[in-house]
Design a protein around this motif. Sequence first.
Motif, PDB file in Angstrom:
ATOM      1  N   SER A 124     -10.699  14.865  48.656  1.00  0.00           N
ATOM      2  CA  SER A 124     -10.230  15.061  47.352  1.00  0.00           C
ATOM      3  C   SER A 124     -11.401  15.768  46.548  1.00  0.00           C
ATOM      4  O   SER A 124     -11.195  16.861  45.843  1.00  0.00           O
ATOM      5  CB  SER A 124      -9.511  13.797  46.656  1.00  0.00           C
ATOM      6  OG  SER A 124      -9.151  14.241  45.121  1.00  0.00           O
ATOM      7  N   ILE A 125     -12.600  14.984  46.470  1.00  0.00           N
ATOM      8  CA  ILE A 125     -13.724  15.377  45.862  1.00  0.00           C
ATOM      9  C   ILE A 125     -14.214  16.678  46.360  1.00  0.00           C
ATOM     10  O   ILE A 125     -14.453  17.739  45.701  1.00  0.00           O
ATOM     11  CB  ILE A 125     -14.875  14.379  45.900  1.00  0.00           C
ATOM     12  CG1 ILE A 125     -14.336  13.095  45.098  1.00  0.00           C
ATOM     13  CG2 ILE A 125     -15.875  14.861  44.786  1.00  0.00           C
ATOM     14  CD1 ILE A 125     -13.847  13.421  43.745  1.00  0.00           C
ATOM     15  N   SER A 126     -14.145  16.869  47.683  1.00  0.00           N
ATOM     16  CA  SER A 126     -14.679  18.095  48.364  1.00  0.00           C
ATOM     17  C   SER A 126     -13.733  19.322  48.088  1.00  0.00           C
ATOM     18  O   SER A 126     -14.259  20.444  47.907  1.00  0.00           O
ATOM     19  CB  SER A 126     -14.774  17.899  49.998  1.00  0.00           C
ATOM     20  OG  SER A 126     -15.790  16.657  50.093  1.00  0.00           O
ATOM     21  N   ASN A 127     -12.481  18.864  47.978  1.00  0.00           N
ATOM     22  CA  ASN A 127     -11.541  20.091  47.609  1.00  0.00           C
ATOM     23  C   ASN A 127     -11.833  20.626  46.478  1.00  0.00           C
ATOM     24  O   ASN A 127     -11.618  21.990  46.039  1.00  0.00           O
ATOM     25  CB  ASN A 127     -10.065  19.336  47.731  1.00  0.00           C
ATOM     26  CG  ASN A 127      -8.976  20.418  47.700  1.00  0.00           C
ATOM     27  OD1 ASN A 127      -9.130  21.773  47.619  1.00  0.00           O
ATOM     28  ND2 ASN A 127      -7.680  19.685  47.492  1.00  0.00           N
ATOM     29  N   PHE A 128     -11.906  19.799  45.451  1.00  0.00           N
ATOM     30  CA  PHE A 128     -12.406  20.210  44.156  1.00  0.00           C
ATOM     31  C   PHE A 128     -13.497  21.036  44.083  1.00  0.00           C
ATOM     32  O   PHE A 128     -13.519  22.032  43.531  1.00  0.00           O
ATOM     33  CB  PHE A 128     -12.310  18.708  43.217  1.00  0.00           C
ATOM     34  CG  PHE A 128     -12.955  19.120  41.807  1.00  0.00           C
ATOM     35  CD1 PHE A 128     -12.285  19.828  40.857  1.00  0.00           C
ATOM     36  CD2 PHE A 128     -14.301  18.651  41.527  1.00  0.00           C
ATOM     37  CE1 PHE A 128     -12.595  20.185  39.800  1.00  0.00           C
ATOM     38  CE2 PHE A 128     -14.653  18.841  40.471  1.00  0.00           C
ATOM     39  CZ  PHE A 128     -14.078  19.624  39.202  1.00  0.00           C
ATOM     40  N   ILE A 141     -15.811  16.381  54.627  1.00  0.00           N
ATOM     41  CA  ILE A 141     -16.247  17.374  53.725  1.00  0.00           C
ATOM     42  C   ILE A 141     -16.018  18.644  54.028  1.00  0.00           C
ATOM     43  O   ILE A 141     -15.803  19.318  53.077  1.00  0.00           O
ATOM     44  CB  ILE A 141     -17.803  17.015  53.746  1.00  0.00           C
ATOM     45  CG1 ILE A 141     -18.016  15.481  53.159  1.00  0.00           C
ATOM     46  CG2 ILE A 141     -18.688  18.073  52.826  1.00  0.00           C
ATOM     47  CD1 ILE A 141     -19.721  15.142  53.272  1.00  0.00           C
ATOM     48  N   THR A 142     -16.099  19.219  55.182  1.00  0.00           N
ATOM     49  CA  THR A 142     -16.145  20.661  55.718  1.00  0.00           C
ATOM     50  C   THR A 142     -14.634  20.941  55.511  1.00  0.00           C
ATOM     51  O   THR A 142     -14.338  22.091  54.960  1.00  0.00           O
ATOM     52  CB  THR A 142     -16.444  20.804  56.964  1.00  0.00           C
ATOM     53  OG1 THR A 142     -15.767  20.002  57.897  1.00  0.00           O
ATOM     54  CG2 THR A 142     -17.999  20.762  56.884  1.00  0.00           C
ATOM     55  N   MET A 143     -13.559  20.157  55.795  1.00  0.00           N
ATOM     56  CA  MET A 143     -12.255  20.495  55.683  1.00  0.00           C
ATOM     57  C   MET A 143     -11.774  20.566  54.301  1.00  0.00           C
ATOM     58  O   MET A 143     -10.914  21.544  53.743  1.00  0.00           O
ATOM     59  CB  MET A 143     -11.228  19.642  56.638  1.00  0.00           C
ATOM     60  CG  MET A 143     -11.631  19.739  58.076  1.00  0.00           C
ATOM     61  SD  MET A 143     -11.426  21.371  58.763  1.00  0.00           S
ATOM     62  CE  MET A 143     -13.006  21.796  58.969  1.00  0.00           C
ATOM     63  N   GLY A 144     -12.273  19.715  53.453  1.00  0.00           N
ATOM     64  CA  GLY A 144     -11.785  19.658  52.124  1.00  0.00           C
ATOM     65  C   GLY A 144     -12.346  20.568  51.189  1.00  0.00           C
ATOM     66  O   GLY A 144     -11.694  21.359  50.635  1.00  0.00           O
ATOM     67  N   PHE A 145     -13.673  20.784  51.556  1.00  0.00           N
ATOM     68  CA  PHE A 145     -14.523  22.222  50.693  1.00  0.00           C
ATOM     69  C   PHE A 145     -13.945  23.336  51.299  1.00  0.00           C
ATOM     70  O   PHE A 145     -13.614  24.263  50.385  1.00  0.00           O
ATOM     71  CB  PHE A 145     -16.005  22.125  51.010  1.00  0.00           C
ATOM     72  CG  PHE A 145     -16.809  23.086  50.318  1.00  0.00           C
ATOM     73  CD1 PHE A 145     -17.116  22.346  48.978  1.00  0.00           C
ATOM     74  CD2 PHE A 145     -16.990  24.078  50.825  1.00  0.00           C
ATOM     75  CE1 PHE A 145     -18.050  23.434  48.310  1.00  0.00           C
ATOM     76  CE2 PHE A 145     -17.527  25.040  49.947  1.00  0.00           C
ATOM     77  CZ  PHE A 145     -18.403  24.500  48.707  1.00  0.00           C
TER      78      PHE A 145
END
Length: 564
Positions: free
Chosen positions: A373-377, A429-433
């Motif tokens: 969630s944070i990485s997506n943001f 991290i990589t998928m969310g970002f």
Amino acid sequence: MVSLQEKLKKFVGHRWVVFVCAMWDMSFAGTAYMFGSISPVIKSSMGYNQKQVAFLSVAKDLGDNVGLLAGFISKAWPVWAVILVGVLQNVVGYGLVWLVVTHRLPSLPLWTLCFFILVGQNGSTYYNTAALVSCVQSFPENRGPVVGILKGFVGLSGAIWTQIIAMINLPDQASLIFIIAVGPAMVSLTFMFIIRPVHTFNQSRPSDESGFMFIYSICLLLAAYLMGVLLLENMFDLDQNIITSFAVILIVFILLPIIVPIILVFFSKPKSADEEQLLQPSIVAATTPMHNEINDNVISKHVTFEDAKPQKNGPHRGEDFTLTQAMVNADFWIMFVSIVLGCGSGLTMINNMGQICQSLGDNNVNIYVSVISISNFLGRVGGGYFSEVIVRKFGYPRLVALAMIQAVMSLGLSYYTIGLVGQVYVIAITMGFGYGSHWSIALAATSEVFGLKNFGTLYNFLTIASPVGSLLVSGLASTIYDYYAEQQAKHRIQIYGASTKLAMPYYGTGNNNELLLCEGNICYSLTCGILAVVCLVAAGLSLIIVQRTKRFYSQLYGNGKSLS
């Protein structure tokens, strides 16, 4: 001397106020991320099995991503009317779900509940369209930051709602459905007449850069704060007063961006009469349709630089394409397929995070979901900033940034395939970002290449790429998972004997076939290897767009360097 009343009038009509109010609206509009919290109560109250809940999830995804009607309406209706349609759909759709689940209405067939969820969730597409179109037209020279920040807060709204609901301490889980029905609608109604395009004679201001940097700083602090809070809540049993304090601090963080327009209006140095005429925003009436042309200064910059040969079908790059014209344009479809492959890969791994953790015997799935969630943001916010640097400092096409991020996604997937330490964190991290970055970079590029007039329609068509990609790629992942689960089951039977059921992990039974559980890195290593190649193909397609649009971008952002 400007009176306080005049300053207040200027404040309400300021484009930065529009942007900040749109940020607040988006902070509560991402109710799709709350489905995991309401599905258990729907399942238990209605007596559904997991397959039936999956149908509800598909309806939710369709409602959240298919917003073509919102795009078409935004071309002809005023912004407040677009938001009002979204409010009505939100309240009626989820309101009916709440009435059925709490048995205030008689039980209805599954397909009707799917329809209600689709209608309710589709309301968010109207909020998104109104906010994005209004702010992109108000800040045509800062599309990357605007799209990135707004889409970032949509992605973060699930975590924001989680904290607020924890502070409220609801009496039962069914009340959460009621909150989803009325919460975003109340926020949108509050800003219904504030969010709209605000045009100026000189769109780009020296204060814009410092304003965006201030908001970027708040975004980073907000992401770090939420990550810390989520980790503390996962590790400790916190007192209700502490949870309330966390939520109050969160609300303060969300409110902080209003400082930017307050400083610009009330504390900035007064301009001369001539400067004021050039710089003062012209307050566009709330009844002005979204499709009104932006001023000639800005329009000319975006349509007169293309000196290449005319496109065989439709306008030049940078002019206003209709959806029909875009759909016969090679640039549009190459970009669409790139998003399908990139988003499909990211969303597949995000959706399978629970099974990934289960296969590795890792019980920290809630932490990884929070990391995603944070990485997506950060991906949505950072992608917009990174792509803006590329186009402004170097004059490179914006999709250079997307190609680089898709390559990083490929590296993250390869890392999991090898099975190195911390592989789940790397994937999260990589998928969310990466998934988040697609929605800031690609949408900003779309507004540049295909124009602003029909941006709402084009944006809502491109969002279909996400469920399409997930549908195509997730089938591959589930097939590979089931294959290895069956192979492991056969191996256990050979060792323990066919009658030894206890040696075979499974979820349960269905149609007399055991739903077997796969164990080990092998369950997703081949899938990650294939998706790593898929992401490289997506990066290659993005680079094709880069090659095709490099002359356009070098002229559009003329002070930057050229690729040629």
